[in-house]
Write a protein that holds these residues in place. Structure first.
Motif, mmCIF file in Angstrom:
data_model
loop_
_atom_site.group_PDB
_atom_site.id
_atom_site.type_symbol
_atom_site.label_atom_id
_atom_site.label_comp_id
_atom_site.label_asym_id
_atom_site.label_seq_id
_atom_site.Cartn_x
_atom_site.Cartn_y
_atom_site.Cartn_z
ATOM 1 N N GLY A 134 0.786 -1.232 0.000
ATOM 2 C CA GLY A 134 0.000 0.000 0.000
ATOM 3 C C GLY A 134 0.806 1.263 0.000
ATOM 4 O O GLY A 134 0.280 2.334 0.256
ATOM 5 N N ARG A 135 2.133 1.155 -0.291
ATOM 6 C CA ARG A 135 2.933 2.347 -0.162
ATOM 7 C C ARG A 135 2.824 3.229 -1.387
ATOM 8 O O ARG A 135 3.049 4.420 -1.343
ATOM 9 C CB ARG A 135 4.395 1.917 0.059
ATOM 10 C CG ARG A 135 5.376 3.034 0.303
ATOM 11 C CD ARG A 135 6.793 2.488 0.331
ATOM 12 N NE ARG A 135 7.087 1.778 -0.890
ATOM 13 C CZ ARG A 135 6.964 0.455 -1.007
ATOM 14 N NH1 ARG A 135 6.586 -0.263 0.013
ATOM 15 N NH2 ARG A 135 7.216 -0.151 -2.158
ATOM 16 N N ILE A 136 2.520 2.632 -2.535
ATOM 17 C CA ILE A 136 2.491 3.434 -3.760
ATOM 18 C C ILE A 136 1.162 4.170 -3.833
ATOM 19 O O ILE A 136 0.174 3.628 -4.242
ATOM 20 C CB ILE A 136 2.676 2.545 -4.995
ATOM 21 C CG1 ILE A 136 3.939 1.683 -4.834
ATOM 22 C CG2 ILE A 136 2.768 3.379 -6.247
ATOM 23 C CD1 ILE A 136 4.112 0.699 -5.946
ATOM 24 N N ALA A 137 1.147 5.410 -3.391
ATOM 25 C CA ALA A 137 -0.088 6.189 -3.461
ATOM 26 C C ALA A 137 -0.277 6.657 -4.889
ATOM 27 O O ALA A 137 0.429 7.506 -5.388
ATOM 28 C CB ALA A 137 0.006 7.382 -2.510
ATOM 29 N N MET A 138 -1.259 6.075 -5.579
ATOM 30 C CA MET A 138 -1.422 6.359 -6.994
ATOM 31 C C MET A 138 -2.156 7.686 -7.189
ATOM 32 O O MET A 138 -3.323 7.726 -7.547
ATOM 33 C CB MET A 138 -2.183 5.216 -7.667
ATOM 34 C CG MET A 138 -1.404 3.924 -7.682
ATOM 35 S SD MET A 138 0.079 4.081 -8.699
ATOM 36 C CE MET A 138 0.673 2.392 -8.616
ATOM 37 N N ILE A 139 -1.452 8.749 -6.877
ATOM 38 C CA ILE A 139 -2.051 10.069 -7.022
ATOM 39 C C ILE A 139 -2.283 10.381 -8.494
ATOM 40 O O ILE A 139 -3.260 10.995 -8.873
ATOM 41 C CB ILE A 139 -1.140 11.129 -6.396
ATOM 42 C CG1 ILE A 139 -0.962 10.819 -4.906
ATOM 43 C CG2 ILE A 139 -1.722 12.509 -6.576
ATOM 44 C CD1 ILE A 139 -2.240 10.759 -4.148
ATOM 45 N N ALA A 140 -1.399 9.973 -9.350
ATOM 46 C CA ALA A 140 -1.624 9.978 -10.794
ATOM 47 C C ALA A 140 -2.073 11.317 -11.333
ATOM 48 O O ALA A 140 -2.902 11.396 -12.195
ATOM 49 C CB ALA A 140 -2.672 8.932 -11.140
ATOM 50 N N ALA A 141 -1.538 12.386 -10.800
ATOM 51 C CA ALA A 141 -1.922 13.680 -11.336
ATOM 52 C C ALA A 141 -0.764 14.229 -12.137
ATOM 53 O O ALA A 141 -0.180 13.504 -12.904
ATOM 54 C CB ALA A 141 -2.322 14.598 -10.191
ATOM 55 N N CYS A 259 8.128 5.167 -3.684
ATOM 56 C CA CYS A 259 8.836 4.132 -2.923
ATOM 57 C C CYS A 259 9.867 4.765 -2.005
ATOM 58 O O CYS A 259 10.011 4.388 -0.848
ATOM 59 C CB CYS A 259 9.525 3.165 -3.884
ATOM 60 S SG CYS A 259 10.807 2.144 -3.143
ATOM 61 N N LEU A 260 10.590 5.766 -2.527
ATOM 62 C CA LEU A 260 11.688 6.371 -1.782
ATOM 63 C C LEU A 260 11.291 7.678 -1.122
ATOM 64 O O LEU A 260 11.957 8.132 -0.200
ATOM 65 C CB LEU A 260 12.870 6.601 -2.725
ATOM 66 C CG LEU A 260 13.453 5.270 -3.216
ATOM 67 C CD1 LEU A 260 13.907 5.367 -4.652
ATOM 68 C CD2 LEU A 260 14.598 4.842 -2.332
ATOM 69 N N ASP A 261 10.202 8.308 -1.578
ATOM 70 C CA ASP A 261 9.692 9.529 -0.945
ATOM 71 C C ASP A 261 10.806 10.558 -0.748
ATOM 72 O O ASP A 261 11.084 11.004 0.358
ATOM 73 C CB ASP A 261 9.037 9.174 0.396
ATOM 74 C CG ASP A 261 8.233 10.346 0.963
ATOM 75 O OD1 ASP A 261 7.927 11.271 0.196
ATOM 76 O OD2 ASP A 261 7.928 10.327 2.176
ATOM 77 N N VAL A 262 11.458 10.929 -1.836
ATOM 78 C CA VAL A 262 12.510 11.946 -1.782
ATOM 79 C C VAL A 262 11.853 13.316 -1.823
ATOM 80 O O VAL A 262 11.285 13.714 -2.834
ATOM 81 C CB VAL A 262 13.492 11.784 -2.964
ATOM 82 C CG1 VAL A 262 14.553 12.886 -2.924
ATOM 83 C CG2 VAL A 262 14.148 10.411 -2.914
ATOM 84 N N GLY A 300 24.607 -2.594 -5.645
ATOM 85 C CA GLY A 300 24.230 -1.386 -4.943
ATOM 86 C C GLY A 300 23.698 -0.320 -5.892
ATOM 87 O O GLY A 300 23.874 -0.389 -7.109
ATOM 88 N N VAL A 301 23.034 0.655 -5.321
ATOM 89 C CA VAL A 301 22.522 1.809 -6.059
ATOM 90 C C VAL A 301 23.373 3.015 -5.679
ATOM 91 O O VAL A 301 23.529 3.324 -4.496
ATOM 92 C CB VAL A 301 21.034 2.051 -5.731
ATOM 93 C CG1 VAL A 301 20.566 3.389 -6.286
ATOM 94 C CG2 VAL A 301 20.184 0.913 -6.273
ATOM 95 N N THR A 302 23.946 3.677 -6.677
ATOM 96 C CA THR A 302 24.818 4.821 -6.407
ATOM 97 C C THR A 302 24.060 6.136 -6.322
ATOM 98 O O THR A 302 24.514 7.075 -5.679
ATOM 99 C CB THR A 302 25.905 4.941 -7.484
ATOM 100 O OG1 THR A 302 25.286 5.051 -8.776
ATOM 101 C CG2 THR A 302 26.790 3.693 -7.474
ATOM 102 N N ALA A 303 22.900 6.218 -6.997
ATOM 103 C CA ALA A 303 22.117 7.462 -6.966
ATOM 104 C C ALA A 303 20.686 7.153 -7.373
ATOM 105 O O ALA A 303 20.426 6.225 -8.136
ATOM 106 C CB ALA A 303 22.713 8.521 -7.890
ATOM 107 N N VAL A 304 19.764 7.949 -6.835
ATOM 108 C CA VAL A 304 18.352 7.885 -7.201
ATOM 109 C C VAL A 304 17.950 9.253 -7.735
ATOM 110 O O VAL A 304 18.230 10.283 -7.107
ATOM 111 C CB VAL A 304 17.466 7.521 -5.989
ATOM 112 C CG1 VAL A 304 15.992 7.524 -6.401
ATOM 113 C CG2 VAL A 304 17.870 6.166 -5.421
ATOM 114 N N HIS A 305 17.301 9.286 -8.898
ATOM 115 C CA HIS A 305 16.861 10.534 -9.516
ATOM 116 C C HIS A 305 15.343 10.648 -9.428
ATOM 117 O O HIS A 305 14.627 9.691 -9.770
ATOM 118 C CB HIS A 305 17.245 10.581 -11.001
ATOM 119 C CG HIS A 305 18.721 10.586 -11.248
ATOM 120 N ND1 HIS A 305 19.419 11.709 -11.636
ATOM 121 C CD2 HIS A 305 19.640 9.580 -11.178
ATOM 122 C CE1 HIS A 305 20.691 11.398 -11.801
ATOM 123 N NE2 HIS A 305 20.848 10.112 -11.526
ATOM 124 N N VAL A 306 14.852 11.797 -8.988
ATOM 125 C CA VAL A 306 13.421 12.098 -9.049
ATOM 126 C C VAL A 306 13.256 13.481 -9.686
ATOM 127 O O VAL A 306 14.131 14.343 -9.556
ATOM 128 C CB VAL A 306 12.739 12.061 -7.662
ATOM 129 C CG1 VAL A 306 12.795 10.679 -7.057
ATOM 130 C CG2 VAL A 306 13.350 13.079 -6.705
#
Length: 568
Positions: A134-141, A259-262, A300-306
């Motif tokens: 239930g973490r993915i809030a599908m706001i979809a706007a 998922c990461l809520d940056v 590993g993950v070196t960076a996350v882009h949003v």
């Protein structure tokens, strides 16, 4: 004046949860001013909070209804904030209505990159089985920008005091502001005219339920794994979650950005974060009739882009793009994708799930379901990634929590088309899927060609590549009874073997502590109850007979063994 979309979150304080949604005071399409009460929330200690809008604008989507129970913080309302023209983010060319913009850009050609078969073992994940329900809030706007809501305690049925100015956007969670309650007249409840619009277009509920399924059936079917399918294991701020993820290039994977809520608006390094991408594939060397052996690969993950704002073409981005520390093996595959529109949408969505410790049957199966446009969708939302409601009566969909979904293109092939999540409360919950927007497509295309879109905020985990042993064997027992695994090591230069038997409890996964000698070069692995099958070898040890596989351990070995649950 123009619009920039904001997400308004529930309170952040864990002590307030679970939180129950009380009244929803606004409806999609409603114009709100700063401090307008959006909804009321009842905390675990019985207090009633009023969640007020921090910005002026138009309500685009409401992601929770009266009676919904929230177990953790999540976005509840999306507002298209009204901004002066000078402050506006980039938008679509002037004069293009949503319908015109959709008609002007044809559906994107699916991209597919099938990988050849692999040789050699790959690396495993850890054995945690946490999920991200239930973490993915599908706001979809449109652009998913986080706005900090104004909260105050409601004394009984009375309203809290008004606050003169909304708080500013912060990179860290905000605490509810302290205030003294002053009774005020109750606001007028929403009129019937403010109710969600009745969908009547090609993706309306009635139209979609009446569509032909083109010879397909709803429910579960074996279709094989999605190329590049995996998950992100995220350790942040003392908590652990897992999110569905898809490889789109050798060094990049995508997941839902929530998922990461940056929330930071500038690049940030987190000293307490470790993020790992993990994927499994069946052990397919030779002809082996066994569902128990799997190669694992992790990095590993070196960076996350949003992207908080809109990207080229004035479209939002609902995905997060992760950079991998190592190039992914071609054997894992790369996923093709396409962006659905109302004119190209197929009659069924193929919902997929993923488990790191029980790859079969879930990772190789799909649940095909009817769907329709979400009741609170607006034309603007449809243009920027359609929010879809999955038929609640779909057979076999009940166990699904979250994951990617596929959609069949006009060429007859199914491609990755977005992520879904289960939302709401028990017995009234629903599965909501968000189709890829044109901004999402642009992000994926930029990862494939090696030139990432500008304007992203980057999260840098503290430890890009967690250390791992040279040999690692994971075992998983998803059954309701304990079982035993056996490992027998040997070396060509000696005539002795070493056997270790491991007992694994029901519904448990763990890593074996291997008792290897420096000159060992082979390792036999099996579950003690494994039966003869094509491709398995017989191994005798002190009067005991086992059936399993021999592995060369002169190079690093990472393998997963999974118990096959048998009736009786």
């Amino acid at each position: 004046m123009t619009d920039s979309l904001k997400q308004v979150f529930s309170p952040r304080d864990p002590a307030l949860f679970p939180i129950t949604v009380g009244e929803v005071r606004v409806a999609p399409g409603a114009q709100v001013a700063p401090d307008t009460v959006l909804m009321t929330l009842r905390t675990s200690d019985g207090k009633t909070l009023a969640m007020r809008s921090p910005v002026p604008g138009r309500v685009v989507l409401i992601a929770a209804g009266p009676g919904d129970v929230l177990a953790s913080p999540r976005p509840l309302v999306s507002i298209a904030e009204t901004l002066p023209a000078d402050d506006a983010p980039s938008a679509a060319p002037a004069g293009d209505s949503p319908a015109e913009a959709e008609a002007a850009v044809p559906p994107a050609k699916p991209l597919a990159e099938d990988a050849p078969s692999a040789t050699g073992p790959q690396a495993p994940p850890s054995v945690s089985t946490s999920t991200n329900a239930g973490r993915i809030a599908m706001i979809a706007a449109a652009a998913l920008v986080v706005a900090v809501a104004v909260f105050a305690v409601l004394p009984g049925a009375e309203e809290p005091p008004r606050i003169a100015a909304p708080p500013t956007l912060s990179a860290s969670p905000a605490s509810p502001p302290a205030s003294s309650a002053v009774p005020q007249p109750a606001e007028t409840p929403p009129r019937a005219a403010d109710a969600p619009p009745v969908q009547t277009g090609p993706l309306s509920r009635d139209v979609m339920l009446a569509r032909s399924l083109d010879g397909r059936a709803t429910g579960r079917a074996a279709t094989g794994r999605i190329p590049g399918q995996g998950l992100l294991a995220v350790q942040r701020h003392g908590s652990f979650v897992q999110c569905p993820a898809i490889l789109v290039s050798d060094r990049h994977a995508i997941t839902t950005r929530l998922c990461l809520d940056v929330r930071s608006t500038s690049d940030v390094t987190e000293g307490d974060s470790t993020i790992t991408f993990r994927s499994a594939r069946p052990y397919a060397e030779g002809s082996i009739d066994s569902r128990s052996y799997f190669h694992f690969w992790q990095t590993g993950v070196t960076a996350v882009h949003v992207w908080h704002g809109e990207v080229e073409g004035g479209s939002p981005v609902s995905l997060a793009l992760v950079e991998l520390a190592e190039a992914a093996p071609k054997a894992l595959g790369r996923s093709g994708h396409w962006s659905m529109t109302s004119a190209s949408a197929p009659p069924l969505l193929d919902l997929r799930s993923y488990s790191a410790t029980q790859p079969l049957p879930g990772n190789a199966e799909t649940v095909a379901c009817r769907y329709w446009l979400h009741e609170r969708a607006t034309p603007e939302v449809s243009r920027n990634g359609m929010p879809l409601t999955v038929d609640p009566n779909c057979p076999d969909a009940r166990p699904l929590v979250d994951g990617p979904f596929m959609a069949r293109h006009a060429d007859g092939t199914s491609y990755f088309a977005g992520f879904y999540s289960r939302e709401g409360r028990y017995k009234t919950e629903s599965i909501v899927a968000l189709a890829l927007s044109r901004g999402d497509e642009a992000v994926i295309a930029s990862a494939r060609n090696g030139t990432l879109l500008p304007g992203s905020v980057r999260l840098f985990p503290a430890q890009a590549q967690p250390p791992r042993p040279s040999h690692q064997v994971l075992v998983s027992n998803p059954c309701d009874t304990p079982t035993r695994f056996v490992a027998i090591s040997a070396g060509k230069k000696r005539n002795t073997e070493t056997r270790v038997i491991y007992e694994v409890d029901a519904n448990t996964a763990s890593s074996l502590v291997l008792n290897l000698k420096p000159d060992d070069d082979t390792l036999f692995l099996s579950e003690t109850t494994m039966r003869p099958a094509q491709g398995l070898v017989r191994h005798d040890f002190e009067g005991e007979v086992y059936y399993g596989l021999d592995f060369d351990i002169t190079s690093p070995l990472q393998m997963l063994l999974v118990t096959e649950c048998r009736a009786g």
